[in-house]
Design a protein around this motif. Structure first.
Motif, PDB file in Angstrom:
ATOM      1  N   LEU A  40      -1.663  15.576  -5.200  1.00 35.84           N
ATOM      2  CA  LEU A  40      -2.310  16.239  -4.064  1.00 35.84           C
ATOM      3  C   LEU A  40      -1.963  17.729  -4.024  1.00 35.84           C
ATOM      4  O   LEU A  40      -2.824  18.562  -3.727  1.00 35.84           O
ATOM      5  CB  LEU A  40      -1.908  15.555  -2.757  1.00 35.84           C
ATOM      6  N   SER A  41      -0.732  18.069  -4.330  1.00 39.22           N
ATOM      7  CA  SER A  41      -0.327  19.468  -4.343  1.00 39.22           C
ATOM      8  C   SER A  41      -1.109  20.265  -5.393  1.00 39.22           C
ATOM      9  O   SER A  41      -1.543  21.405  -5.133  1.00 39.22           O
ATOM     10  CB  SER A  41       1.171  19.553  -4.629  1.00 39.22           C
ATOM     11  N   PRO A  47       0.845  -1.201   0.000  1.00 40.42           N
ATOM     12  CA  PRO A  47       0.000   0.000   0.000  1.00 40.42           C
ATOM     13  C   PRO A  47       0.877   1.248   0.000  1.00 40.42           C
ATOM     14  O   PRO A  47       1.951   1.272   0.604  1.00 40.42           O
ATOM     15  CB  PRO A  47      -0.777  -0.109   1.314  1.00 40.42           C
ATOM     16  N   LEU A  48       0.426   2.268  -0.683  1.00 41.78           N
ATOM     17  CA  LEU A  48       1.129   3.546  -0.744  1.00 41.78           C
ATOM     18  C   LEU A  48       0.166   4.633  -0.292  1.00 41.78           C
ATOM     19  O   LEU A  48      -1.048   4.520  -0.521  1.00 41.78           O
ATOM     20  CB  LEU A  48       1.593   3.836  -2.170  1.00 41.78           C
ATOM     21  N   GLU A  49       0.705   5.705   0.324  1.00 40.47           N
ATOM     22  CA  GLU A  49      -0.184   6.749   0.835  1.00 40.47           C
ATOM     23  C   GLU A  49       0.533   8.087   0.872  1.00 40.47           C
ATOM     24  O   GLU A  49       1.733   8.154   1.145  1.00 40.47           O
ATOM     25  CB  GLU A  49      -0.652   6.362   2.247  1.00 40.47           C
ATOM     26  N   ALA A  50      -0.224   9.152   0.610  1.00 41.50           N
ATOM     27  CA  ALA A  50       0.262  10.526   0.735  1.00 41.50           C
ATOM     28  C   ALA A  50      -0.898  11.379   1.253  1.00 41.50           C
ATOM     29  O   ALA A  50      -2.061  11.110   0.939  1.00 41.50           O
ATOM     30  CB  ALA A  50       0.754  11.050  -0.607  1.00 41.50           C
ATOM     31  N   THR A  51      -0.571  12.403   2.033  1.00 40.82           N
ATOM     32  CA  THR A  51      -1.594  13.257   2.647  1.00 40.82           C
ATOM     33  C   THR A  51      -1.180  14.721   2.511  1.00 40.82           C
ATOM     34  O   THR A  51       0.009  15.039   2.526  1.00 40.82           O
ATOM     35  CB  THR A  51      -1.761  12.896   4.141  1.00 40.82           C
ATOM     36  N   ARG A  91      -4.508   7.012  -1.430  1.00 42.88           N
ATOM     37  CA  ARG A  91      -3.924   5.691  -1.154  1.00 42.88           C
ATOM     38  C   ARG A  91      -4.004   4.815  -2.389  1.00 42.88           C
ATOM     39  O   ARG A  91      -4.917   4.941  -3.190  1.00 42.88           O
ATOM     40  CB  ARG A  91      -4.698   4.950  -0.053  1.00 42.88           C
ATOM     41  N   ARG A  92      -3.037   3.911  -2.462  1.00 44.16           N
ATOM     42  CA  ARG A  92      -3.108   2.824  -3.436  1.00 44.16           C
ATOM     43  C   ARG A  92      -3.021   1.540  -2.637  1.00 44.16           C
ATOM     44  O   ARG A  92      -2.063   1.302  -1.921  1.00 44.16           O
ATOM     45  CB  ARG A  92      -1.962   2.877  -4.439  1.00 44.16           C
TER      46      ARG A  92
END
Length: 148
Positions: free
Chosen positions: A139-140, A4-8, A102-103
């Motif tokens: 996201l940016s 899993p990959l994630e960025a916030t 998320r992936r």
């Protein structure tokens, strides 16, 4: 093995504004460095299919289906080719919205897709590193659009 990959990111805009930007799927190429085109086949809602053109070293087509659609809260689509689920969670904060991308790979990736990643996209580690960078860029850019 893919993980899993994630960025916030924190966005100074209310969830409904972020939602409007995020779910305008024809704008996804404006935000995602890997998306050349994302075309929903009908109204954007749970069950809607999309046809996509992506680019990471090579151009490649994909299809997806929206599997979660909770206005101002959560949005997700499943890629049919590799069974990954890309999701966005919107959380109201005192200053606006926290948006998480998320992936997830709940059922693993089929062997032909893993071979393609190894052969054409530099292997899983390099590919996932580029995906994380792409998620942060996406996201940016969503942040910039929502805060305008």
């Amino acid at each position: 093995m893919p993980k899993p990959l994630e960025a916030t990111i924190e966005i100074a805009a209310p969830p409904e504004r972020v939602w409007a930007v995020l779910t305008d799927l024809k704008r996804m190429p404006e935000f995602s460095p890997n998306t050349v085109r994302m075309m929903p086949l009908g109204a954007v809602r749970a069950g809607t299919w999309t046809i996509n053109l992506n680019h990471d070293t090579y151009y490649y087509p994909t299809t997806s289906r929206i599997v979660r659609f909770e206005p101002d809260r959560a949005f997700a689509f499943r890629m049919n080719e590799n069974r990954t689920i890309w999701s966005y969670l919107l959380e109201a904060t005192d200053s606006g919205t926290r948006l998480t991308e998320r992936r997830d790979i709940p059922h693993g990736v089929r062997k032909p897709v893993r071979i393609m990643i190894a052969t054409f996209l530099g292997g899983e580690e390099q590919f996932e590193t580029r995906l994380i960078a792409g998620m942060s860029e996406t996201l940016s850019k969503i942040k910039s659009a929502a805060e305008r």
